[in-house]
Design an enzyme around this catalytic site. Structure first.
Site, PDB file in Angstrom:
ATOM      1  N   HIS A 143       0.810  -1.224   0.000  1.00 45.71           N
ATOM      2  CA  HIS A 143       0.000   0.000   0.000  1.00 45.71           C
ATOM      3  C   HIS A 143       0.839   1.268   0.000  1.00 45.71           C
ATOM      4  O   HIS A 143       0.306   2.366  -0.206  1.00 45.71           O
ATOM      5  CB  HIS A 143      -0.915   0.041   1.226  1.00 45.71           C
ATOM      6  CG  HIS A 143      -2.008  -0.976   1.219  1.00 45.71           C
ATOM      7  ND1 HIS A 143      -2.855  -1.147   0.152  1.00 45.71           N
ATOM      8  CD2 HIS A 143      -2.392  -1.885   2.163  1.00 45.71           C
ATOM      9  CE1 HIS A 143      -3.719  -2.120   0.438  1.00 45.71           C
ATOM     10  NE2 HIS A 143      -3.449  -2.586   1.638  1.00 45.71           N
ATOM     11  N   ASP A 180      -3.111 -10.428  -2.240  1.00 46.05           N
ATOM     12  CA  ASP A 180      -3.632  -9.871  -0.991  1.00 46.05           C
ATOM     13  C   ASP A 180      -5.071  -9.421  -1.241  1.00 46.05           C
ATOM     14  O   ASP A 180      -5.398  -8.961  -2.339  1.00 46.05           O
ATOM     15  CB  ASP A 180      -2.766  -8.691  -0.571  1.00 46.05           C
ATOM     16  CG  ASP A 180      -3.133  -8.125   0.788  1.00 46.05           C
ATOM     17  OD1 ASP A 180      -2.417  -8.398   1.755  1.00 46.05           O
ATOM     18  OD2 ASP A 180      -4.149  -7.385   0.868  1.00 46.05           O
ATOM     19  N   HIS A 182      -6.620  -6.885  -0.362  1.00 43.22           N
ATOM     20  CA  HIS A 182      -6.763  -5.448  -0.571  1.00 43.22           C
ATOM     21  C   HIS A 182      -5.995  -5.020  -1.813  1.00 43.22           C
ATOM     22  O   HIS A 182      -4.975  -5.609  -2.156  1.00 43.22           O
ATOM     23  CB  HIS A 182      -6.254  -4.684   0.649  1.00 43.22           C
ATOM     24  CG  HIS A 182      -6.910  -5.101   1.929  1.00 43.22           C
ATOM     25  ND1 HIS A 182      -6.281  -5.865   2.893  1.00 43.22           N
ATOM     26  CD2 HIS A 182      -8.171  -4.899   2.373  1.00 43.22           C
ATOM     27  CE1 HIS A 182      -7.106  -6.091   3.881  1.00 43.22           C
ATOM     28  NE2 HIS A 182      -8.264  -5.518   3.599  1.00 43.22           N
ATOM     29  N   ASP A 268      -5.081 -12.577   3.625  1.00 43.95           N
ATOM     30  CA  ASP A 268      -6.316 -12.024   4.155  1.00 43.95           C
ATOM     31  C   ASP A 268      -7.535 -12.323   3.285  1.00 43.95           C
ATOM     32  O   ASP A 268      -8.651 -11.936   3.648  1.00 43.95           O
ATOM     33  CB  ASP A 268      -6.189 -10.523   4.413  1.00 43.95           C
ATOM     34  CG  ASP A 268      -5.312  -9.800   3.414  1.00 43.95           C
ATOM     35  OD1 ASP A 268      -4.986 -10.406   2.371  1.00 43.95           O
ATOM     36  OD2 ASP A 268      -4.947  -8.646   3.659  1.00 43.95           O
TER      37      ASP A 268
END
Length: 368
Positions: A143, A180, A182, A268
């Site tokens: 991120h 991931d 996200h 996740d």
């Protein structure tokens, strides 16, 4: 060529967001309690490392630490002003520079070490010292923008590793597959206008960040077509992820023909993750690892690196990670998924499968 490399360091588990339970300062030889106020807990990684030791799989791996990323390597991605502010705040006891990125004293050094694990792993793969490798990096990195940390990510680990390898003449074209849950907005941002790095992100639609990760975001200028976003609906499970990989991700990487494949390996999307709504299992992550291994064998002499990102279920992440390491190394030290029967019953039914196939059809039409 030696065994699969596993790059880790106990100091990465000591990264914390400040400690609100103790009056003593964090840093030096004072280990934080649990997450130390940070939702991104060290225990998911520590329990994975512990499970690997107990199972015996570590005997089949080259277990090692690595030096922290050098200032020169960090500056290829992050501007001097950001590194200076980060270091000053870290030395002063910690704080927060971006969104959801608190850190305690010494956070700068630990973040540089996390990036160093990924960088050394990639350098060793590119130099032929390891056929493939896994970097248990913490804090995570996908991120982080050059001057704006967010989502628990303080330095762009994968980008730092790529730039280090390219600066040394060891890598040219690099494909990054981010599974991931996200959106990998930081990696996307760094390479959005470049055509030597292909970035592909599979993520739960509008989980985090809320305003990035659309299929229309394809890159700009020279990078047009080298950024692929695959937002998936909540509830996507084992078959949906493998179908997305098979129909879109693998063909896109095949067409790009990279020198090495890097996976931003978050767990996740696992069924028990507390901040996502996907239904992946330990076998899902193992099967995706096999897919990218086969692709790497065909395209780039097996050169493959997985870099740890998110995953917030302390109970389930270790089994997902162990399954990845079993496949990556070919080890016979196999740990069965204790929740296999339960998670199999919770996979989507036929009606959702049909909906998901249509969703993936639309993604393929939009991005390929």
């Amino acid at each position: 060529m030696t065994r699969t490399g596993f790059y880790w360091d106990e100091r990465c588990f000591w990264h914390a967001g400040g400690n609100y339970a103790l009056t003593m300062p964090i840093g030096g030889f004072v280990q934080p309690l649990a997450a130390g106020g940070l939702p991104e807990s060290p225990e998911t990684k520590r329990r994975l490392r512990n499970l690997m030791e107990v199972s015996g799989i570590t005997a089949d791996l080259h277990m090692t630490s690595a030096p922290a990323a050098s200032h020169e390597d960090l500056r290829r991605v992050h501007p001097e002003s950001y590194l200076r502010d980060f270091k000053a705040m870290s030395d002063a006891g910690g704080g927060e520079l971006g969104l959801r990125t608190p850190f305690a004293q010494g956070g700068y050094e630990i973040a540089a070490l996390s990036a160093g694990l990924a960088s050394q792993a990639l350098l060793d793969v590119m130099q032929g010292k390891r056929r493939n490798a896994y970097a248990l990096s913490r804090p995570p990195g996908h991120h982080c923008l050059p001057d704006w940390p967010n989502g628990f990510c303080l330095m762009a680990n994968i980008a730092i590793a790529i730039e280090a390898a390219q600066a040394r003449g060891l890598a040219g074209r690099v494909a990054v597959i981010d599974w991931d849950v996200h959106h990998g907005n930081g990696t996307e941002h760094i390479y959005y206008e470049r055509d030597d790095v292909l970035t592909i992100s599979l993520h739960q639609e509008r989980n985090y960040p809320l305003d990035t990760g659309d299929t229309a975001d394809r890159g700009r200028g020279a990078g047009l077509g080298c950024n692929i976003n695959l937002p998936l609906p909540p509830g996507t499970g084992h078959k949906g992820y493998l179908q997305t990989m098979e129909r879109i991700v693998l063909p896109a990487v095949d067409a790009f023909a990279p020198d090495v494949i890097i996976v931003a390996c978050g767990f996740d999307a696992g069924i028990y993750d507390p901040i996502a709504r996907m239904l992946c299992t330990a076998e899902t992550f193992g099967a995706m690892t096999r897919q990218v291994m086969d692709l790497a064998d065909r395209l780039c002499d097996g050169r493959l690196l997985l870099v740890h990102e998110g995953g917030y279920s302390e109970a389930y992440v270790p089994f997902c990670g162990h399954r990845v390491m079993e496949v990556l190394s070919g080890s016979k030290h196999v740990v069965p998924d204790p929740m296999a029967a339960t998670v199999a019953q919770r996979q989507p039914g036929a009606r959702f499968d049909a909906f998901l196939t249509g969703w993936i059809d639309d993604l393929a039409e939009a991005v390929l």
